[in-house]
Each structure stands twice: as C-alpha cells, then as structure tokens.
Design an enzyme around this catalytic site. Sequence first.
Site, PDB file in Angstrom:
ATOM      1  N   ARG A   9     -25.830   7.681 -16.596  1.00 18.14           N
ATOM      2  CA  ARG A   9     -25.642   6.233 -17.360  1.00 18.14           C
ATOM      3  C   ARG A   9     -25.586   6.804 -18.718  1.00 18.14           C
ATOM      4  NH1 ARG A   9     -26.879   2.825 -15.470  1.00 18.14           N
ATOM      5  NH2 ARG A   9     -28.228   2.586 -17.998  1.00 18.14           N
ATOM      6  N   ASP A  20     -41.563   8.398 -16.951  1.00 19.71           N
ATOM      7  CA  ASP A  20     -40.912   8.815 -16.001  1.00 19.71           C
ATOM      8  C   ASP A  20     -42.165  10.855 -15.423  1.00 19.71           C
ATOM      9  OD1 ASP A  20     -38.686  10.052 -18.092  1.00 19.71           O
ATOM     10  OD2 ASP A  20     -38.399   8.308 -17.234  1.00 19.71           O
ATOM     11  N   LYS A  29     -33.848  17.934 -21.096  1.00 21.10           N
ATOM     12  CA  LYS A  29     -32.155  17.040 -20.524  1.00 21.10           C
ATOM     13  C   LYS A  29     -32.520  15.688 -21.853  1.00 21.10           C
ATOM     14  CE  LYS A  29     -33.026  13.910 -17.117  1.00 21.10           C
ATOM     15  NZ  LYS A  29     -32.060  12.554 -17.424  1.00 21.10           N
ATOM     16  N   ASN A  30     -33.059  14.865 -21.914  1.00 14.67           N
ATOM     17  CA  ASN A  30     -33.371  13.641 -22.705  1.00 14.67           C
ATOM     18  C   ASN A  30     -33.501  14.289 -24.419  1.00 14.67           C
ATOM     19  OD1 ASN A  30     -32.751  12.685 -19.976  1.00 14.67           O
ATOM     20  ND2 ASN A  30     -35.134  11.522 -20.449  1.00 14.67           N
ATOM     21  N   ARG A  34     -30.847  -1.957 -15.414  1.00 13.71           N
ATOM     22  CA  ARG A  34     -30.745  -1.216 -16.773  1.00 13.71           C
ATOM     23  C   ARG A  34     -29.491  -1.338 -17.471  1.00 13.71           C
ATOM     24  NH1 ARG A  34     -31.340   5.248 -14.939  1.00 13.71           N
ATOM     25  NH2 ARG A  34     -32.122   5.686 -17.513  1.00 13.71           N
ATOM     26  N   PRO A  35     -29.575  -2.824 -17.687  1.00 12.73           N
ATOM     27  CA  PRO A  35     -27.914  -3.053 -18.926  1.00 12.73           C
ATOM     28  C   PRO A  35     -28.415  -1.828 -19.761  1.00 12.73           C
ATOM     29  CG  PRO A  35     -30.145  -4.445 -18.573  1.00 12.73           C
ATOM     30  CD  PRO A  35     -30.816  -3.924 -18.255  1.00 12.73           C
ATOM     31  N   ARG A  81     -30.146  17.342 -11.421  1.00 17.18           N
ATOM     32  CA  ARG A  81     -29.581  16.290 -12.177  1.00 17.18           C
ATOM     33  C   ARG A  81     -30.738  16.852 -13.665  1.00 17.18           C
ATOM     34  NH1 ARG A  81     -28.654  10.551 -12.314  1.00 17.18           N
ATOM     35  NH2 ARG A  81     -28.043  10.919 -14.205  1.00 17.18           N
ATOM     36  N   ASP A 137     -26.923  -4.706 -22.452  1.00 18.07           N
ATOM     37  CA  ASP A 137     -26.973  -5.123 -23.466  1.00 18.07           C
ATOM     38  C   ASP A 137     -27.262  -4.988 -25.214  1.00 18.07           C
ATOM     39  OD1 ASP A 137     -29.483  -5.711 -22.168  1.00 18.07           O
ATOM     40  OD2 ASP A 137     -29.676  -6.934 -23.342  1.00 18.07           O
ATOM     41  N   LEU A 138     -28.634  -4.007 -25.719  1.00 25.03           N
ATOM     42  CA  LEU A 138     -29.094  -4.540 -26.419  1.00 25.03           C
ATOM     43  C   LEU A 138     -28.974  -3.359 -26.849  1.00 25.03           C
ATOM     44  CD1 LEU A 138     -32.946  -3.793 -25.547  1.00 25.03           C
ATOM     45  CD2 LEU A 138     -31.988  -5.942 -25.767  1.00 25.03           C
ATOM     46  N   ILE A 156     -41.534  -0.744 -17.038  1.00 22.35           N
ATOM     47  CA  ILE A 156     -40.550  -0.461 -17.916  1.00 22.35           C
ATOM     48  C   ILE A 156     -39.351  -0.384 -16.724  1.00 22.35           C
ATOM     49  CG2 ILE A 156     -39.209   1.812 -18.833  1.00 22.35           C
ATOM     50  CD1 ILE A 156     -42.048   1.180 -20.469  1.00 22.35           C
ATOM     51  N   CYS A 190     -28.783   1.748 -11.482  1.00 25.09           N
ATOM     52  CA  CYS A 190     -28.583   2.812 -10.955  1.00 25.09           C
ATOM     53  C   CYS A 190     -30.156   2.175  -9.625  1.00 25.09           C
ATOM     54  CB  CYS A 190     -29.886   3.758 -11.406  1.00 25.09           C
ATOM     55  SG  CYS A 190     -31.266   3.634 -12.059  1.00 25.09           S
TER      56      CYS A 190
END
Length: 427
Positions: free
Chosen positions: A95, A311, A22-23, A124-125, A403, A127-128, A333, A119
């Site tokens: 996201r 994960d 998925k990722n 989980r911003p 998901r 900004d980066l 993380i 979430c």
Amino acid sequence: MDRFQIRGGKPLHGTVTISGAKNSALPAMAAALLTAEPVTLHNIPMVRDIITMARLLAFMSARVTTTDFPAADYTIEAATLNGAVAPYELVKTMRASILTLGPAVARAGIAHVSLPGGCSIGARPVDLHVAALAKMGAEISTDHGYIRAKAPGNGRLKGAHIIFEKITVTGTENLLMAATLAEGETNLENCAREPEVTDLIHLLRKMGAEIHGDDTSTLRIRGVEKLHGAIHSVIPDRIEAGTFLVAGAITGGDLTITNCAPAHLGAVIAKLEKAGAPIETPNATTLRVRGTKALAAADVTTEEYPGFATDMQAQYMALATQAEGTSVITETIFENRFLHASEMMRMGANISIEGRRAVVRGPAKLTGTTVQASDLRASAGLVLAGLVASGETIIDRVYHIDRGYERIVEKLQAVGADIERLHSKDG
Ligand code: EPZ
C-alpha cells in the site's frame, strides 16, 4: 509458503541489533523521484517491502542501484519520469506505493498510481491524499482502479492551506513531498508527527527543500524550482525495537537492544514498565529489558504518535495474555486490527473482542499449535505468543512478517529462541 516453527518457554538472553525503519525507508525512496540527481540511502532494512518499492521505482524509470541485493544501501536516480505509472501488480502487494503519487505529480506534472485497495486491517482509503492534492490544483480522476493526477496548466502544483480531516502518516508524507516543488507556500495542518515523518523532512531539507515545523502537527513548506541529490541514513525501526522489548519481557529473559532510538518509544516503554517489565536506557541508542514473571495487567489505547503505536498493539496483546489481571486494549486507528486475537485464543489466550476493544484476561497458559499470520504486526504478535507457549507453534504465511522484519529468525536464534524457518517449495 514458508512457515516458522517455534518451541516456546526459553528466556531470551543477549544482544539484538535493530535495523533501519521500513516506514522511514519507503517515503525516503519515493522522495528520490523529486530530483533528477542521485539520492543515496543508508541503513535500509533488507525486507520485502523495500524490494517492492525498488521494483516500483525502476518500473517508473528510476535507476536503482545497490551494493548487493537485498542491500542496506540504495542509490536511486530518477533522471526522467516516464509518465510515472505505478501498476496494480506492484501496488496491491504494498500500500505504501501510494507514496509515489505526490512526488511524481510534483516532479513530472502527471502521475498514474493504482488505488491500493483495502487490506486485512481495514479499508485504508487514500481519500485524504487525493483531496489534499486537488487543493494544490491537481486534476484528479480515478478510473479502472487507477488514480490519475495532473498538475494544472504550467505543470506545477500550487501552494495551498490544507487541514487533514484525520491524521494520516503517508498522507502527510505524500503532501509534504508534493509541496516541496509547488509554486508558493503550503501550510499543512493536523499532520502526523511520527519520527518517520521527521526523518523524511531531514532528507528533503538535505535535497534543498524549505520546510518548517519539524515534530509538530503544522508544517510550512516554501516550494522551490528544483531539488538536488543527497545522502541520508534512515532512523532505526522503533516498532522492531518495541517488538524485541516485548520478547524480552514476555520470556522473562534479559535482552539488550542496540542501534535503536529509545526517544521514539516513550509511550511503549512507559506502558511496558507499567506492566511490570523493568526497562533501562543505558544510552541514547540502547535499551535493556529484564523480563519478569510478575507481569501485571495494564490497559492500552492506540493513538497517533507520540501515543502508543497501533503497530505495537498485537505485540502488546501477546504480553497481556501473560499478565496478572484484565487488560483492555482499545484500537482507535484501524477498524479491523484484532485478527491476531482469534489465533492467540486458539493457543489458549483468554480474549474477548467487543468492537474496537479487546479484553484480555491473564495469565493464560498458552500451548503451541498451528496459527495463521494475517498481516505484518499480527505475525509479530503470534511469534511472541509462540515464544512463551509450551510445545511447538507453527506459524503459516510468514511472508507477512518478511515484509517488515529483517532476519527475524536469525536475530531471535542469536538470543536463544528455538525458532526455525520451514522453507516450502512455493517460497
Ligand atoms: C502508516 O500507514 C504506516 N505505514 C502503518 O504501518 C501504520 O500502521 C499507520 O501509518 C498508522 O500509524 C507506513 O508508514 C508505510 P494512516 P498509513 O494514513 O499512512 C485512515 C506497518 O505495520 N485514512 O496514518 O496508511 C486510515 O484508514 C504499517 O508497518 C483515511 O481514512 O496509515 C486509518 O484508519 C501497517 N483516509 C487512519 O486514517 C486516508 O486518505 C490512519 O491511517 C488516509 C488514511
């Protein structure tokens, strides 16, 4: 909402086939926005996040075709981008929609993507992602919950030297995609080295991108005027494979896992072997795990790849509840990724949480009860706990697991698990 009903205590035996990652599929689908030509993707997992991404790309005026729905093959053709708005209604459910930001602003010169919001596992911003795009000349504004990114003057981003303050997987992927069409050269430092990032590099290179530094934390990209279509098959899902490795170990069964990539699971395999689960690698795409009752406690700290994957933390916690001794699990993380622990404690696990550390004492006899899934990987951890618990476990809100795990009920049933999906009228 659907629920799972599991009657535990059955060792799993047989062969399970791993689906596409998925990722890896999500950034690959977003990469199709970088060209007007069709991009065909194979080995796409039939999971809810993929359907969400397909809907999002269609909303952004890409043509998305599949053999059937849901499917393992997608062709995405973004002939034009209509101002590329990624609406909150879609972004809030996934996201990874943020992955459309980089490609859209690089291709169309403008992008409008809803801020994903937090979430359950953390704030989980993004900004980066935003700071790095600004360094490439993008004019960024955030208002009414949306990020608006506009390329400078001539509509093209400028190559830049970017050092990520923190290692971010989708941040690396977003900037990698944006840099492929930028003017000049971009150096990205402190990049994520996940196999999914490398898989994206392989796709982008097939589309005509000039990228160097695969598998390293420094990527050098020379921007080109245009990218063309490509055909690509995404890598197997290492987290699904790791989840089934734990399923075989925790139930004391004998499981063969095919169509996977053992090379992507080095840290997970080493840790499971240290915990006493004998793992074999018969060939480059197959794993075999023969569970044992003599599981031994082993500490684990989650880290960016090639370290032990965050994960896989919930799944490992389920295993640790059955291991002899005390296992200390440190989550580095995400700031809130122990929600599954309280549910496992309700099943009889002996776990104490101290900030980013969970101390698990085993073996604990788990008994079935009704538990609540809170996020994708926590759900997987609860399924594993249910497989070893005595009696019946009901897992609520299994849309979380849908998901990211393709046909997990059918795959588990095929190797002897007593698991059913209880459909409810609201789906
Ligand atoms: C990716 O999320 C994965 N999702 C996650 O998998 C995975 O858990 C995570 O990487 C870590 O491996 C996809 O690839 C679609 P990050 P991502 O940016 O990219 C902080 C699953 O279960 N950060 O690497 O969102 C962030 O808060 C999902 O399949 C910032 O502070 O994760 C976190 O603490 C869950 N600012 C850390 O960095 C930013 O701009 C790592 O996040 C970006 C991230």
